[in-house]
Design an enzyme around this catalytic site. Structure first.
Site, PDB file in Angstrom:
ATOM      1  N   ASP A 136      33.542  31.706  38.686  1.00 25.02           N
ATOM      2  CA  ASP A 136      34.844  31.802  39.305  1.00 25.02           C
ATOM      3  C   ASP A 136      35.886  31.818  38.192  1.00 25.02           C
ATOM      4  O   ASP A 136      35.596  31.424  37.058  1.00 25.02           O
ATOM      5  CB  ASP A 136      35.074  30.630  40.255  1.00 25.02           C
ATOM      6  CG  ASP A 136      36.191  30.930  41.260  1.00 25.02           C
ATOM      7  OD1 ASP A 136      36.557  30.035  42.025  1.00 25.02           O
ATOM      8  OD2 ASP A 136      36.694  32.075  41.251  1.00 25.02           O
ATOM      9  N   SER A 137      37.108  32.230  38.540  1.00 27.31           N
ATOM     10  CA  SER A 137      38.141  32.433  37.508  1.00 27.31           C
ATOM     11  C   SER A 137      38.891  31.147  37.183  1.00 27.31           C
ATOM     12  O   SER A 137      39.598  31.092  36.185  1.00 27.31           O
ATOM     13  CB  SER A 137      39.149  33.473  38.019  1.00 27.31           C
ATOM     14  OG  SER A 137      39.481  33.168  39.365  1.00 27.31           O
ATOM     15  N   GLY A 138      38.756  30.119  38.028  1.00 30.73           N
ATOM     16  CA  GLY A 138      39.323  28.825  37.692  1.00 30.73           C
ATOM     17  C   GLY A 138      40.568  28.447  38.462  1.00 30.73           C
ATOM     18  O   GLY A 138      40.879  27.264  38.589  1.00 30.73           O
ATOM     19  N   GLY A 139      41.285  29.420  39.033  1.00 34.65           N
ATOM     20  CA  GLY A 139      42.535  29.114  39.726  1.00 34.65           C
ATOM     21  C   GLY A 139      42.342  28.178  40.900  1.00 34.65           C
ATOM     22  O   GLY A 139      43.084  27.219  41.086  1.00 34.65           O
ATOM     23  N   PHE A 140      41.306  28.441  41.680  1.00 32.16           N
ATOM     24  CA  PHE A 140      41.038  27.601  42.865  1.00 32.16           C
ATOM     25  C   PHE A 140      40.790  26.164  42.452  1.00 32.16           C
ATOM     26  O   PHE A 140      41.314  25.224  43.039  1.00 32.16           O
ATOM     27  CB  PHE A 140      39.819  28.146  43.606  1.00 32.16           C
ATOM     28  CG  PHE A 140      39.443  27.355  44.830  1.00 32.16           C
ATOM     29  CD1 PHE A 140      38.434  26.393  44.766  1.00 32.16           C
ATOM     30  CD2 PHE A 140      40.097  27.552  46.029  1.00 32.16           C
ATOM     31  CE1 PHE A 140      38.086  25.667  45.895  1.00 32.16           C
ATOM     32  CE2 PHE A 140      39.742  26.829  47.163  1.00 32.16           C
ATOM     33  CZ  PHE A 140      38.741  25.887  47.095  1.00 32.16           C
ATOM     34  N   ASP A 180      43.210  34.397  40.685  1.00 34.20           N
ATOM     35  CA  ASP A 180      43.951  34.572  41.935  1.00 34.20           C
ATOM     36  C   ASP A 180      44.560  33.242  42.344  1.00 34.20           C
ATOM     37  O   ASP A 180      44.280  32.202  41.760  1.00 34.20           O
ATOM     38  CB  ASP A 180      43.001  35.072  43.038  1.00 34.20           C
ATOM     39  CG  ASP A 180      41.915  34.052  43.350  1.00 34.20           C
ATOM     40  OD1 ASP A 180      41.446  33.372  42.398  1.00 34.20           O
ATOM     41  OD2 ASP A 180      41.528  33.916  44.523  1.00 34.20           O
ATOM     42  N   GLN A 219      43.122  38.350  49.427  1.00 31.75           N
ATOM     43  CA  GLN A 219      43.833  37.200  49.943  1.00 31.75           C
ATOM     44  C   GLN A 219      44.628  37.624  51.188  1.00 31.75           C
ATOM     45  O   GLN A 219      44.307  38.637  51.800  1.00 31.75           O
ATOM     46  CB  GLN A 219      44.749  36.598  48.857  1.00 31.75           C
ATOM     47  CG  GLN A 219      43.984  35.958  47.690  1.00 31.75           C
ATOM     48  CD  GLN A 219      43.244  34.685  48.059  1.00 31.75           C
ATOM     49  OE1 GLN A 219      43.406  34.131  49.143  1.00 31.75           O
ATOM     50  NE2 GLN A 219      42.396  34.212  47.143  1.00 31.75           N
ATOM     51  N   GLY A 234      40.557  32.675  49.994  1.00 31.79           N
ATOM     52  CA  GLY A 234      41.508  32.085  50.924  1.00 31.79           C
ATOM     53  C   GLY A 234      40.908  31.533  52.192  1.00 31.79           C
ATOM     54  O   GLY A 234      41.617  31.184  53.136  1.00 31.79           O
ATOM     55  N   ASP A 277      28.427  31.237  48.503  1.00 29.15           N
ATOM     56  CA  ASP A 277      28.232  30.048  47.663  1.00 29.15           C
ATOM     57  C   ASP A 277      28.728  28.842  48.446  1.00 29.15           C
ATOM     58  O   ASP A 277      29.711  28.971  49.211  1.00 29.15           O
ATOM     59  CB  ASP A 277      29.030  30.158  46.361  1.00 29.15           C
ATOM     60  CG  ASP A 277      30.461  29.660  46.550  1.00 29.15           C
ATOM     61  OD1 ASP A 277      31.323  30.488  46.902  1.00 29.15           O
ATOM     62  OD2 ASP A 277      30.695  28.443  46.408  1.00 29.15           O
ATOM     63  N   CYS A 333       7.618  24.338  49.009  1.00 29.21           N
ATOM     64  CA  CYS A 333       8.437  23.498  48.130  1.00 29.21           C
ATOM     65  C   CYS A 333       7.894  22.064  48.120  1.00 29.21           C
ATOM     66  O   CYS A 333       7.824  21.410  49.172  1.00 29.21           O
ATOM     67  CB  CYS A 333       9.882  23.494  48.633  1.00 29.21           C
ATOM     68  SG  CYS A 333      10.935  22.351  47.730  1.00 29.21           S
TER      69      CYS A 333
HETATM   70  C1  LIG Z   1      34.798  25.632  49.466  1.00 29.61           C
HETATM   71  N1  LIG Z   1      35.719  26.645  49.905  1.00 29.61           N
HETATM   72  C2  LIG Z   1      36.191  27.563  49.055  1.00 29.61           C
HETATM   73  N2  LIG Z   1      37.153  28.437  49.409  1.00 29.61           N
HETATM   74  C3  LIG Z   1      37.421  29.161  48.301  1.00 29.61           C
HETATM   75  C4  LIG Z   1      38.370  30.159  48.068  1.00 29.61           C
HETATM   76  C5  LIG Z   1      38.480  30.687  46.774  1.00 29.61           C
HETATM   77  C6  LIG Z   1      39.505  31.687  46.473  1.00 29.61           C
HETATM   78  O1  LIG Z   1      40.342  32.123  47.330  1.00 29.61           O
HETATM   79  N3  LIG Z   1      39.578  32.135  45.190  1.00 29.61           N
HETATM   80  C7  LIG Z   1      38.703  31.692  44.216  1.00 29.61           C
HETATM   81  N4  LIG Z   1      38.853  32.213  42.980  1.00 29.61           N
HETATM   82  N5  LIG Z   1      37.727  30.787  44.449  1.00 29.61           N
HETATM   83  C8  LIG Z   1      37.611  30.243  45.723  1.00 29.61           C
HETATM   84  C9  LIG Z   1      36.635  29.245  45.965  1.00 29.61           C
HETATM   85  C10 LIG Z   1      35.693  28.735  44.876  1.00 29.61           C
HETATM   86  C11 LIG Z   1      34.335  29.422  44.930  1.00 29.61           C
HETATM   87  C12 LIG Z   1      33.482  29.050  43.736  1.00 29.61           C
HETATM   88  C13 LIG Z   1      33.176  27.709  43.467  1.00 29.61           C
HETATM   89  C14 LIG Z   1      32.406  27.374  42.359  1.00 29.61           C
HETATM   90  C15 LIG Z   1      31.934  28.359  41.506  1.00 29.61           C
HETATM   91  C16 LIG Z   1      32.236  29.694  41.772  1.00 29.61           C
HETATM   92  C17 LIG Z   1      33.010  30.038  42.897  1.00 29.61           C
HETATM   93  C18 LIG Z   1      36.573  28.715  47.265  1.00 29.61           C
HETATM   94  N6  LIG Z   1      35.799  27.708  47.760  1.00 29.61           N
END
Ligand SMILES: CNc1nc2cc3c(=O)[nH]c(N)nc3c(CCc3ccccc3)c2[nH]1
Length: 375
Positions: free
Chosen positions: A93-97, A147, A192, A219, A269, A309
């Site tokens: 992920d890009s880190g913004g969230f 984002d 978004q 989002g 995920d 498993c």
């Molecule tokens: C739990 N709910 C949740 N809603 C999300 C919305 C967004 C969103 O709108 N933008 C971004 N960039 N990431 C989001 C994530 C994180 C997902 C993630 C976590 C860990 C590793 C890699 C990816 C979200 N996670």
């Protein structure tokens, strides 16, 4: 395995699709569940056991790894695949969230987001360019644009302002990616627009003009609830490019995933199987149980005697109950392993059902076993 990044849809069944994403580090069977390995580890799991559950790809996190041990150190040590001993695909992920949900004293501007580390209070700045630089230092095979993920509810004008910022950041992320990335790596745009149909359409149209090999639906899974999430998917996925992967970020519980696959989503995920496993929740075909419940203290049966498993097959519920009551490390390890196996079997079952044109049968069986309605 392939030189570049490509996606092939091999079967469709109503709105559901089954296919394969090919990357230089390996193939990803879709619909795919991607275990979260935030700080360079799928918590409480050895990488070979994550692989044994059927996972083709795991997730890493720019926010966590840039703070500790830093992206530069991971790169100097050979990149994230070598560092965590996972030679298969990695998505970051890009880190913004994570900044918005974890850090302190954050300030969001056109340039990017500045924040203080939740670990040691040190000051940092994430811009689209810096986020891509970090993801390239880590060596991620699938990367995300920077984002902004607004909280729901949000009024339409504010949601539009936020969505347009994310579109401008998508443009900047793509330019930085074209400079810094390796052949075969892919950058996804993130749609978004909160829960507004017009904004979701506008976000998607603008991102498709910029053009990406895959698109994430951001989002969502921010507390809106399953019904509202499905409603947003109903007016978003049908307009997404049919031949490109669709990644619904942060989703979800089994019923969320089944309903989203029915609505055309390919990648998922969620921390549910790993986080809930560490707290004693086991997912079974009949639904979730909490192993700490006294009713399991004398239960000699394993969670799933037919499972390949070891965590599901070779340990009684009474033993797992004991481990959690005693606070033994082996408890969270075994339940995490079992839950990841359950999730991968759910995905494999859906891929097979779509391939044979019987996804409706799969949904009916899932509903009969768990009582969950997903359509
Ligand atoms: C739990 N709910 C949740 N809603 C999300 C919305 C967004 C969103 O709108 N933008 C971004 N960039 N990431 C989001 C994530 C994180 C997902 C993630 C976590 C860990 C590793 C890699 C990816 C979200 N996670």
């Amino acid at each position: 395995m392939s030189e570049g990044f490509s996606f092939t849809v091999s079967a469709t069944d109503a709105g559901a699709r089954a296919g394969v994403i090919e990357t230089p580090r390996g193939d990803i069977r879709t619909p795919a569940f991607m275990p979260v390995g935030t700080a360079g580890t799928v918590k409480a799991m050895l990488p070979e056991n994550v692989r044994a559950t059927g996972a083709d790809i795991v997730l890493g996190n720019t926010y966590h790894l840039m703070l500790r041990p830093t992206a530069e150190r991971v790169a100097a040590l050979g990149g994230l695949h070598h560092f965590m001993n996972w030679p298969h695909p990695i998505l970051t992920d890009s880190g913004g969230f994570q900044v918005m949900s974890l850090s302190k004293l954050r300030k969001l501007t056109e340039e990017g987001v500045s924040f203080q580390s939740h670990i040691d209070g040190s000051k940092h700045m994430l811009t689209p360019e810096r986020s891509i630089e970090i993801q390239c230092l880590l060596g991620a095979d699938i990367q995300m644009q920077l984002d902004e993920c607004p909280a729901i509810p949000i009024e339409e004008e504010k949601a539009r302002t936020s969505m347009l910022l994310s579109v401008r950041w998508a443009e900047r992320s793509k330019r930085a990616f074209e400079e810094k990335s390796q052949p075969g790596q892919a950058l996804f745009g993130i749609v978004q627009g909160a829960n507004y149909e017009a904004l979701r359409r506008e976000s998607l149209e603008k991102l498709m003009e910029i053009d990406f090999p895959g698109y994430s639906i951001g989002g969502l899974a921010v507390g809106e609830g399953r019904e509202e999430m499905f409603r947003v998917l109903d007016f978003t996925t049908p307009h997404m490019p049919a031949q490109k992967p669709r990644y619904l970020m942060g989703v979800g519980k089994p019923a969320d995933i089944v309903g989203a696959v029915a609505r055309g989503v390919d990648m998922f995920d969620c921390v549910a199987p790993t986080r809930s496993g560490r707290h004693g929740q086991a997912w079974t075909k009949a639904g979730a149980i909490n192993i700490k419940n006294a009713s399991f203290a004398d239960d000699p049966e394993p969670l799933d005697p037919e499972s390949p498993c070891p965590a599901s097959r070779d340990y009684s519920k009474a033993y797992l109950h004991h481990l959690f009551r005693a606070g033994e490390y082996l408890g969270p390890m075994l339940l995490t392993w079992h839950n990841l196996q359950y999730y991968q079997e759910l995905m494999a079952g859906m891929r097979a059902a779509i391939a044979t044109g019987d996804f409706a049968g799969f949904v009916a069986e899932f509903r009969a076993a768990t009582g969950e309605t997903v359509l």
